[in-house]
Design an enzyme around this catalytic site. Structure first.
Site, mmCIF file in Angstrom:
data_model
loop_
_atom_site.group_PDB
_atom_site.id
_atom_site.type_symbol
_atom_site.label_atom_id
_atom_site.label_comp_id
_atom_site.label_asym_id
_atom_site.label_seq_id
_atom_site.Cartn_x
_atom_site.Cartn_y
_atom_site.Cartn_z
ATOM 1 N N LYS A 193 22.021 -4.497 -15.160
ATOM 2 C CA LYS A 193 21.371 -5.821 -15.114
ATOM 3 C C LYS A 193 20.717 -6.066 -13.760
ATOM 4 O O LYS A 193 21.242 -5.656 -12.743
ATOM 5 C CB LYS A 193 22.436 -6.890 -15.371
ATOM 6 C CG LYS A 193 21.974 -8.324 -15.221
ATOM 7 C CD LYS A 193 23.112 -9.305 -15.484
ATOM 8 C CE LYS A 193 23.745 -9.794 -14.200
ATOM 9 N NZ LYS A 193 24.762 -10.843 -14.415
ATOM 10 N N SER A 224 24.574 -19.796 -17.964
ATOM 11 C CA SER A 224 23.411 -20.176 -18.783
ATOM 12 C C SER A 224 23.327 -19.342 -20.057
ATOM 13 O O SER A 224 22.523 -19.625 -20.940
ATOM 14 C CB SER A 224 22.137 -19.963 -17.964
ATOM 15 O OG SER A 224 21.943 -18.572 -17.756
HETATM 16 C C1 R5P Z 1 27.927 -12.602 -12.741
HETATM 17 O O1 R5P Z 1 28.068 -11.603 -12.088
HETATM 18 C C2 R5P Z 1 28.959 -13.127 -13.713
HETATM 19 O O2 R5P Z 1 29.948 -12.165 -13.984
HETATM 20 C C3 R5P Z 1 28.306 -13.571 -14.999
HETATM 21 O O3 R5P Z 1 27.728 -12.452 -15.634
HETATM 22 C C4 R5P Z 1 27.232 -14.597 -14.740
HETATM 23 O O4 R5P Z 1 27.720 -15.636 -13.926
HETATM 24 C C5 R5P Z 1 26.721 -15.182 -16.037
HETATM 25 O O5 R5P Z 1 25.687 -16.062 -15.762
HETATM 26 P P1 R5P Z 1 24.601 -16.431 -16.863
HETATM 27 O O6 R5P Z 1 25.355 -16.763 -18.132
HETATM 28 O O7 R5P Z 1 23.886 -17.633 -16.292
HETATM 29 O O8 R5P Z 1 23.678 -15.279 -17.009
#
Ligand code: R5P
Length: 313
Positions: A193, A224
């Site tokens: 990602k 989100s």
């Molecule tokens: C980030 O490293 C966390 O583990 C989550 O993947 C992240 O906070 C998810 O955020 P969102 O749902 O906004 O993409």
């Protein structure tokens, strides 16, 4: 032992109280007209072992301030020991400098909690395990894994379990994903990602063969929903048979519920570390499992000076 609950998640506190068969101590938490917070503990807590339950979820600053003020009230009321039970520790994602002239807010919040007078912290699935080191007081970081393991065994047939593949939606979650995969003798895949900017996520690649597999995405936080929904779509595009997700903390800021509803995921399972509004409760694709038994058992062990790590085998 006395249990005290802030206002962030009273349903979870009640669940923990039921597990421990201990009543929740009466507390008044009020607002002045200018929104300053006022706390009064309505029972004697002198010499008591206190477990104060408060997630610092949205509104994060209000819930954090409430936690700090309640700790201060307990210190001044001569509590013997105060354990801040923070099922969801907000600000955890700000755990390093992401650029010049930026804060490390997770460390600041840890300092505030210790300075207020907490003697211990009990939390769950910290965004990064190293955050434990931000506290100079004992900090237990529980894992949601046993709760998820049990739920997967109950909700996936033996046939479906034979084709399971656990997927980390980013490189940061690989250890957590591998640990749960081991329980099912399953493989893992990793989503490569990228975050072009804060709040946006992009899937660059998938490492691993996902074809015809029942993929389970595992993460500490869904905010989100971008990370999860993009990863799920990429897995389906690569030939996965199905995609579902297990996430510890349902932060679920807008437009997460809409994204999940319109996604190809069959289900998103979250825990009750954060209290959810009706829009989440009504969403057919989101299911909540409780961590009250796990937290209750950890509290019982801390109160009795027993091992907490034994809870995880
Ligand atoms: C980030 O490293 C966390 O583990 C989550 O993947 C992240 O906070 C998810 O955020 P969102 O749902 O906004 O993409």
């Amino acid at each position: 032992m006395k249990l005290i609950s802030g206002t962030a998640n009273q349903a979870l506190a009640t669940g923990i109280a039921d597990v421990l068969d201990v009543p929740i101590t009466s507390v008044d938490i009020k607002r002045f007209r200018d929104q300053e917070i006022f706390v009064r503990i309505n029972e004697n807590v002198r010499g008591e072992d206190i477990f104060l339950i408060q997630s610092t979820a949205a509104p994060a600053n209000d819930h954090l301030m409430e936690l700090l003020i309640t700790i201060d009230a307990l210190v001044r009321a001569s509590a013997k020991r105060i354990t801040a039970v923070i099922p969801y520790f907000g600000y955890a994602r700000q755990d390093r400098k992401t650029g010049g002239r930026t804060p490390i807010s997770a460390k600041l919040v840890a300092n505030l909690i210790s300075k207020a007078g907490a003697d211990r912290v009990l939390t769950m699935d910290l965004h990064a395990g190293q955050i434990q080191g931000f506290f100079d007081i004992p900090t237990d970081n529980l894992f949601g894994q046993p709760v998820f393991e049990k739920d997967i065994k109950e909700n996936f047939s033996r046939k479906e379990r034979n084709k399971l593949l656990f997927v980390s939606p980013d490189t940061g979650g690989v250890v957590r994903t591998r640990s749960l995969a081991k329980m099912f003798d399953s493989d893992i895949a990793i989503v490569d990602k990228r975050r072009p900017k804060a709040g946006e996520s992009e899937v660059m690649n998938i490492i691993g063969d996902v074809k015809d597999r029942n993929c389970i995405l595992l993460d500490d936080i869904i905010d989100s929903g971008g990370t999860l929904c993009n990863a799920a779509q990429a897995l389906m595009d690569q030939g996965a048979a199905s995609v579902s997700a297990y996430i510890t903390h349902g932060v679920l800021s807008d437009p997460a519920v809409e994204r999940i509803t319109n996604s190809i995921m069959s289900e998103v399972v979250i825990t009750d570390t954060i209290s959810q509004p009706d829009a989440v409760k009504k969403c057919d694709k989101i299911r909540e499992v409780s961590v009250s038994t796990l937290l209750g058992e950890a509290i019982r062990r801390i109160a009795n000076d027993e091992s907490v790590s034994k809870l995880f085998g």
